[in-house]
Design a protein around this motif. Structure first.
Motif, short mmCIF file in Angstrom:
data_model
loop_
_atom_site.label_atom_id
_atom_site.label_comp_id
_atom_site.label_asym_id
_atom_site.label_seq_id
_atom_site.Cartn_x
_atom_site.Cartn_y
_atom_site.Cartn_z
N GLU A 153 -4.58 64.31 64.73
CA GLU A 153 -4.89 63.12 64.36
C GLU A 153 -4.98 62.60 62.91
OE1 GLU A 153 -8.25 62.32 68.14
OE2 GLU A 153 -8.88 63.58 66.50
N VAL A 154 -5.23 63.91 62.23
CA VAL A 154 -5.34 63.71 60.61
C VAL A 154 -3.98 63.44 60.54
CG1 VAL A 154 -5.35 64.86 58.73
CG2 VAL A 154 -7.03 65.22 60.26
N GLY A 155 -2.85 64.17 60.95
CA GLY A 155 -1.35 63.72 60.70
C GLY A 155 -1.09 62.63 61.00
N ALA A 156 -1.38 61.70 62.03
CA ALA A 156 -1.20 60.41 62.46
C ALA A 156 -1.54 59.65 61.40
CB ALA A 156 -1.71 59.98 63.78
N TRP A 157 -2.80 59.80 60.93
CA TRP A 157 -3.53 58.83 59.74
C TRP A 157 -2.68 59.05 58.56
CZ3 TRP A 157 -6.02 60.05 54.94
CH2 TRP A 157 -6.43 58.91 54.33
N MET A 158 -2.23 60.08 58.23
CA MET A 158 -1.58 60.49 57.05
C MET A 158 0.01 59.52 57.06
SD MET A 158 -1.88 64.49 55.96
CE MET A 158 -0.55 64.45 55.03
N ARG A 159 0.37 59.58 58.19
CA ARG A 159 1.61 58.83 58.30
C ARG A 159 1.45 57.20 58.10
NH1 ARG A 159 2.35 63.03 61.78
NH2 ARG A 159 1.76 62.01 63.64
N ARG A 160 0.24 57.14 58.53
CA ARG A 160 0.28 55.41 58.43
C ARG A 160 0.03 55.19 56.98
NH1 ARG A 160 -2.90 56.25 63.12
NH2 ARG A 160 -4.99 56.17 62.04
N VAL A 161 -0.90 55.89 56.42
CA VAL A 161 -1.02 55.74 54.85
C VAL A 161 0.55 55.67 54.31
CG1 VAL A 161 -2.17 56.58 52.69
CG2 VAL A 161 -3.27 56.80 55.11
N GLN A 162 1.05 56.91 54.50
CA GLN A 162 2.43 56.70 53.89
C GLN A 162 3.40 55.62 54.11
OE1 GLN A 162 3.22 60.73 55.49
NE2 GLN A 162 2.82 61.75 53.67
N SER A 163 3.38 55.19 55.24
CA SER A 163 4.38 53.99 55.54
C SER A 163 3.63 52.71 54.94
CB SER A 163 4.76 53.88 56.91
OG SER A 163 3.35 53.64 57.65
N ALA A 164 2.38 52.51 54.87
CA ALA A 164 1.81 51.76 54.00
C ALA A 164 2.29 51.52 52.59
CB ALA A 164 0.16 51.43 54.30
N ALA A 165 2.07 52.70 52.16
CA ALA A 165 2.50 53.28 50.70
C ALA A 165 3.76 52.69 50.46
CB ALA A 165 2.11 54.47 50.03
N ALA A 166 4.78 53.22 51.31
CA ALA A 166 6.35 52.83 51.23
C ALA A 166 6.37 51.30 51.07
CB ALA A 166 6.96 53.52 52.41
N GLU A 167 5.77 50.60 51.81
CA GLU A 167 5.98 49.03 51.82
C GLU A 167 5.87 48.48 50.43
OE1 GLU A 167 4.44 47.03 54.99
OE2 GLU A 167 5.10 48.33 56.57
N ILE A 168 4.72 49.06 49.73
CA ILE A 168 4.45 48.61 48.61
C ILE A 168 4.89 49.58 47.15
CG2 ILE A 168 2.54 47.00 49.18
CD1 ILE A 168 0.58 49.50 47.94
N ASN A 169 5.79 50.29 47.60
CA ASN A 169 6.63 50.92 46.61
C ASN A 169 5.81 52.23 45.98
OD1 ASN A 169 8.99 49.81 47.16
ND2 ASN A 169 8.42 48.24 46.00
N ILE A 170 4.87 52.64 46.70
CA ILE A 170 4.26 53.74 45.90
C ILE A 170 4.71 54.93 46.68
CG2 ILE A 170 1.94 55.04 45.82
CD1 ILE A 170 0.39 52.17 45.89
N PRO A 171 5.08 55.92 45.64
CA PRO A 171 5.88 57.28 46.18
C PRO A 171 4.68 58.20 46.75
CG PRO A 171 6.11 57.20 44.08
CD PRO A 171 5.52 55.82 44.38
N ASP A 172 5.17 58.89 47.63
CA ASP A 172 3.98 59.78 48.67
C ASP A 172 3.54 60.81 47.23
OD1 ASP A 172 4.78 59.10 50.94
OD2 ASP A 172 5.70 60.93 51.58
N ALA A 173 3.88 61.22 46.29
CA ALA A 173 3.47 61.95 45.44
C ALA A 173 2.14 61.39 44.50
CB ALA A 173 4.59 62.60 44.25
N ASP A 174 2.38 60.04 44.73
CA ASP A 174 1.19 59.06 43.98
C ASP A 174 0.13 58.76 44.68
OD1 ASP A 174 2.68 59.55 41.74
OD2 ASP A 174 3.57 57.55 41.90
N ILE A 175 0.10 59.15 45.90
CA ILE A 175 -1.03 58.83 46.89
C ILE A 175 -2.13 59.77 46.71
CG2 ILE A 175 -2.09 58.29 49.17
CD1 ILE A 175 1.03 57.71 49.90
N TRP A 176 -3.53 59.38 46.18
CA TRP A 176 -4.40 60.36 45.94
C TRP A 176 -5.60 59.99 47.01
CZ3 TRP A 176 -4.55 64.69 42.90
CH2 TRP A 176 -3.38 64.86 42.20
#
Ligand SMILES: [Zn+2]
Length: 623
Positions: free
Chosen positions: A86-109
């Motif tokens: 469930e934690v993994g699924a939430w992380m993927r949702r965060v990452q795909s939302a970030a990708a849409e506004i051009n925030i790279p994974d490494a910059d998500i805190w």
């Protein structure tokens, strides 16, 4: 006792959850919170992950008591994750939302905080309201004037909590309350302040803690799978308050905006909960433990079973009546649940035992037992060594003298040392005659000497004596009217005249008061510093009543004691110096607060001058 879950149809499961919820809101819970969350809701989660019941803002466990108050912004609940999937699924949702506004994974805190287990609320600078349904809460500002600590400058959502250590030592056992949250719910909903509320409020341990002030850890989102369990465990262990998991939230403001919220929760926030594990095991035997008052508590010794990472070998059966009613005994098949580090709990008895447990005689002294409602009692007060040993342990624990654990107290009582005052006077050689080694005896003597350097509240000393029906709340009520030195002269009529006492209780208590008085006098004779409870007449004449006071530097009696005394004398204790501060009391090694007070022109008093201020001429400090 509930039946086993797999046998319930969906309708029956929902009806059961509904019934448990109703009972919970009415303040008469049928099952423990952990059992509700980890057994019943978990079963629903497994069968119907999308059931609306799992996604509503949970109802508040309090009745209607305050005026409705609209929150400045909706207070949502938090999405919960129980497994790493469930934690993994939430992380993927965060990452795909970030990708849409051009925030790279490494910059998500992300930021992780402990999830406090109290009552959620919101302070908007003027009104403190419970969460309610998220849009409207109930105005509970009155609890701030009653003594709940709140920093007026920090606005936003937070949690109403009581310090866990205080709850465990001063509330849980005396008032038979299992969970700190239940205390808070009672305090918030109470029309009148009950004795255990006023004690906790006077001790300054009930607080509204804004989430923004919680200790936190930060991490890159990608590191989360490796680090969250460890971080959550550390944050929870460091928390002064009860916790039930941790909260992780995205720090990037743009990403938060992009993710937004559902009607239930912010999508950028996740609660990390530990999964309650359920297991079946066999009872091997039942141990009957005899307490200080003779009450006999049954403990189930079970075939070892793994639950949430620990090997479980025992579990309480709560009352002896359970043994009878549920058919507990050797051979019974039972279901246990355990979540996080919480003690395991009995969920159901799946097969009754055919071997009856002997409840007729005390396992320690062999005396015939008697029933007191659902509890079994050994009536042999004088001759039962288990009771004598438990009384000694209770005495030293309440008096605050360290080192007198169960084994030592058993050793002393079996050697015939039953009088705690006599034990306090023992030399190393005396203890040696009771079989206590010289090394341990020396440690005990230094623990006793140490405690004599500190202050012992008169209510704690009376609690140590352990008179039945005389809890700390009641002794406080008496001591607000009479000095402890005068207790021996009070008869039942005098006690019944004190507000809050009925004739029945007065008659039960009065015969024990001379012994209470003797014990406290003996303690003073031995060099203990007994601090008198402040009486209302003391506050009226206090020189610091209504003053705002800050303490700084080290103080010989401890700052917490000084602060408590100041509050008792009607002052407001602040944590930092501001223009509104009236007095700064400085001990040794005063730091920046002193400089700030000088700058603001706040009155600065060294400790001795402060002591003479509260001591007189109009003030009467309890010394
Ligand atoms: Zn006994």
């Amino acid at each position: 006792m509930p039946v086993l879950l797999p046998q319930l149809s969906d309708d029956e499961l929902l009806a059961t959850i509904d019934r448990l919820n109703t009972a919970y809101r009415a303040g008469t819970p049928e099952v423990d919170d952990d059992v509700y969350d980890h057994v019943y809701l978990q079963a629903l989660r497994e069968r119907h992950p999308d059931h609306p019941l799992l996604w509503n803002v949970e109802p508040e466990p309090v009745g209607a008591f305050g005026a409705p108050h609209r929150h400045v912004s909706a207070m949502l609940s938090t999405e919960k994750a129980y497994t790493s999937d469930e934690v993994g699924a939430w992380m993927r949702r965060v990452q795909s939302a970030a990708a849409e506004i051009n925030i790279p994974d490494a910059d998500i805190w992300v930021r992780i905080t402990a999830k406090l287990d109290g009552l959620a609320g919101y302070w908007d600078g003027a009104v403190l309201a419970t969460r309610g349904d998220g849009a409207f809460g109930q105005d509970v500002t009155r609890i701030v004037s009653r003594g709940v600590q709140l920093d007026r400058a920090v606005m936003g959502p937070g949690e109403l909590v009581i310090q866990q250590a205080y709850f465990e030592t001063a509330i849980a056992e005396q008032y038979d309350m299992a969970h700190a949250r239940n205390f808070m719910v009672g305090l918030v909903g109470a029309d009148t302040v009950k004795p255990h509320h006023s004690e906790a409020l006077a001790a300054g341990v009930c607080r509204f803690v804004p989430y923004s002030t919680l200790e936190s850890r930060e991490a890159g989102l990608a590191e989360l799978p490796e680090c969250y369990a460890q971080m959550a465990a550390e944050l929870c262990a460091a928390s002064e308050y009860a916790t039930d998991g941790a909260v992780v939230e995205v720090l990037n403001v743009e990403l938060r905006k992009a993710m937004g919220a559902t009607s239930h929760h912010h999508r950028w926030m996740l609660a990390l909960k530990t999964v309650g594990e359920v297991a079946q095991t066999r009872v091997e035997s039942v141990t009957l433990q005899v307490g200080r008052t003779g009450r006999i508590t049954p403990v189930l010794e079970v075939a070892a079973v793994e639950l949430s990472g620990a090997t479980i070998r025992r579990c309480t059966a709560h009352t002896a009546r359970h043994i009878e009613r549920l058919g507990l005994g050797a051979g019974a098949l039972i279901t246990l649940v355990r979540s996080g580090s919480v003690i395991p709990k009995l969920v159901s008895v799946d097969e009754r035992s055919t071997a009856p447990v002997d409840l007729g005689t005390c396992p320690c002294c062999g005396a015939g037992t008697v029933w007191d409602n659902d509890y079994l009692v050994c009536p042999n007060v004088e001759g039962c060594s288990a009771q004598a040993s438990a009384r000694l342990e209770h005495f030293f624990l309440r008096l605050g003298v360290k080192g007198f654990g169960p084994k030592l107290c058993e050793q002393l009582s079996q050697a015939g040392a039953l009088d705690p005052i006599a034990i306090l006077e023992m030399s190393v050689a005396d203890m040696g005659r009771c079989g206590v080694s010289a090394g341990i005896a020396e440690n005990l003597l230094s623990a006793i000497a140490q405690r004599k350097q500190e202050i012992v509240r008169d209510t704690d000393a009376i609690a140590a004596v352990g008179v039945r029906h005389l809890g700390r709340g009641d002794s406080r009520k008496i001591l607000e009217q009479h000095r402890w030195q005068d207790l021996a002269g009070l008869d039942a009529t005098a006690i019944a005249a004190i507000p809050g006492f009925g004739e029945h209780t007065a008659r039960m208590i009065a015969p024990h008061l001379p012994a209470v008085c003797d014990t406290l006098s003996a303690l003073v004779g031995l060099g203990f510093n007994i601090e008198a409870t402040v009486r209302p007449s003391d506050i009226a004449g206090s020189n610091i009543s209504g003053k705002k006071i800050v303490f700084t530097g080290t103080m010989p009696l401890g700052r917490a004691q000084m602060e408590q005394q100041a509050r008792a004398l009607g002052a407001t204790v602040q944590s930092s110096v501001s223009a509104a501060t009236d007095i700064l009391v400085v001990g040794d090694k005063a730091g920046s607060k002193k400089a700030k007070a000088e700058q603001l022109g706040v009155q600065i008093l060294p400790l001795d001058e402060y002591r003479s201020l509260i001591a007189g001429p109009t003030g009467t400090a309890p010394v």
